[in-house]
Design a protein around this motif. Sequence first.
Motif, mmCIF file in Angstrom:
data_model
loop_
_atom_site.group_PDB
_atom_site.id
_atom_site.type_symbol
_atom_site.label_atom_id
_atom_site.label_comp_id
_atom_site.label_asym_id
_atom_site.label_seq_id
_atom_site.Cartn_x
_atom_site.Cartn_y
_atom_site.Cartn_z
ATOM 1 N N VAL A 1 48.714 24.086 37.773
ATOM 2 C CA VAL A 1 49.166 24.911 37.979
ATOM 3 C C VAL A 1 50.956 24.017 37.165
ATOM 4 O O VAL A 1 51.420 22.908 37.966
ATOM 5 N N ARG A 2 52.307 24.937 36.823
ATOM 6 C CA ARG A 2 53.025 23.791 36.167
ATOM 7 C C ARG A 2 54.282 25.416 36.177
ATOM 8 O O ARG A 2 54.153 26.747 35.284
ATOM 9 N N HIS A 3 55.584 25.059 36.083
ATOM 10 C CA HIS A 3 56.576 26.165 35.604
ATOM 11 C C HIS A 3 56.988 25.458 35.417
ATOM 12 O O HIS A 3 58.071 24.131 35.535
ATOM 13 N N THR B 1 49.631 21.267 30.150
ATOM 14 C CA THR B 1 48.252 21.689 31.927
ATOM 15 C C THR B 1 47.441 20.009 31.629
ATOM 16 O O THR B 1 48.090 19.182 30.331
ATOM 17 N N ALA C 1 49.465 31.849 31.273
ATOM 18 C CA ALA C 1 50.326 31.638 31.211
ATOM 19 C C ALA C 1 51.467 33.538 31.654
ATOM 20 O O ALA C 1 51.032 33.973 30.912
ATOM 21 N N TRP D 1 55.156 30.711 34.178
ATOM 22 C CA TRP D 1 54.010 29.679 35.173
ATOM 23 C C TRP D 1 53.051 30.006 34.214
ATOM 24 O O TRP D 1 51.877 31.035 33.634
ATOM 25 N N ILE E 1 48.773 31.989 42.523
ATOM 26 C CA ILE E 1 48.104 31.504 40.865
ATOM 27 C C ILE E 1 46.672 30.390 41.666
ATOM 28 O O ILE E 1 45.428 31.202 41.352
ATOM 29 N N ASP F 1 56.126 33.132 46.026
ATOM 30 C CA ASP F 1 55.709 31.681 45.573
ATOM 31 C C ASP F 1 54.002 31.988 45.080
ATOM 32 O O ASP F 1 53.030 32.146 44.835
ATOM 33 N N PRO F 2 54.764 31.770 43.190
ATOM 34 C CA PRO F 2 53.491 32.348 41.976
ATOM 35 C C PRO F 2 52.863 30.764 41.980
ATOM 36 O O PRO F 2 52.059 31.278 41.774
ATOM 37 N N LYS F 3 52.974 29.468 42.170
ATOM 38 C CA LYS F 3 51.767 29.057 42.335
ATOM 39 C C LYS F 3 51.015 28.512 43.370
ATOM 40 O O LYS F 3 49.400 29.103 42.497
ATOM 41 N N ASP G 1 61.012 32.952 32.893
ATOM 42 C CA ASP G 1 60.756 31.681 34.338
ATOM 43 C C ASP G 1 59.090 31.689 33.396
ATOM 44 O O ASP G 1 58.513 32.856 33.105
ATOM 45 N N ALA H 1 48.924 28.011 34.207
ATOM 46 C CA ALA H 1 47.652 27.333 35.025
ATOM 47 C C ALA H 1 46.600 27.065 34.256
ATOM 48 O O ALA H 1 46.750 28.000 32.769
#
Length: 299
Positions: free
Chosen positions: A233-235, A179, A149, A158, A121, A116-118, A156, A160
């Motif tokens: 946070v954005r994927h 962002t 980043a 990610w 982070i 769960d990277p989100k 992928d 933030a």
Amino acid sequence: MSKKSEETEASASSITRGTSFLDKIKNVTCLNSSSSDSGKGRSKSSSIRVAHGFHLVQGKSGHDMEDYHVAEYRKRKNHVLGLFAIFDGHLGDRVPTYLKENLFNNIIEEPSFWKDPKTAIRNAYCSTDKFILDNSMQLGPGGSTAVTAIVIDGKDLWVANIGDSRAVVCERGSANQLTVDHEPHTERRRIEKQGGFVTTLPGDVPRVNGQLAVARAFGDQSLKAHLSSEPDVRHVPVGSTIEFVILASDGLWKVMKNQEAVDLVKPIKDPQVAAKRLTTEALARKSKDDISCIVIRFG
């Protein structure tokens, strides 16, 4: 400022030894401020086509360079991570120096990172901010914005951020801001609910308690009751339509729109040349702030 980032472990026990902690980091990694810094690199994995370039220029605001960057690749658990960041400090360089050396360590060491990277982070941003505040006697009263980043296996992305440093992706030639600019006027209700206020004097930008021009940041102990360190946070899956990503401090975005930046460097294949082109144009447009830029190209 170093063109190569080295992994540096920092603990509370080492912080309490005094200001020599930051001095040691600067001496070991050559992080002392300079008027400009530039470089490039690429993933060493033949199956992962990611390349980057960066260029940082000291502004004309009368203070030492307070921007720092990270641009490196690491192997973890049979994965290749591209780690990129820009930290825009204020009231000194100790907080962004600490972030440069530790934020990504904190993120990828989070137990949940691979699943769960989100969440990882967000947790790492929060714990890092707490550490900075708990050690403000050594790290000083200042703070820093951040845009980070993480590119995993070239597939992928990610992103933030807290503050007004920004990430913009070019997809099929169009700019898409990844962002959120955390400006005081957009978070006025939260700030006032927490006992703070937002002022806008003639000829100036909105400021938290008449001081800080962003509503979220690391550090800034004197304002922390009214500031947030919660990142957006954005994927983004990196497909064939994703061409490149621009990370930059507000020294660029104050004088340039997202699409202008993308159009300016889209024909430039060398990401270092592209990053330098952006900073040069920002200077030509009379940006007085420190200007820091990383361009990450895919494919």
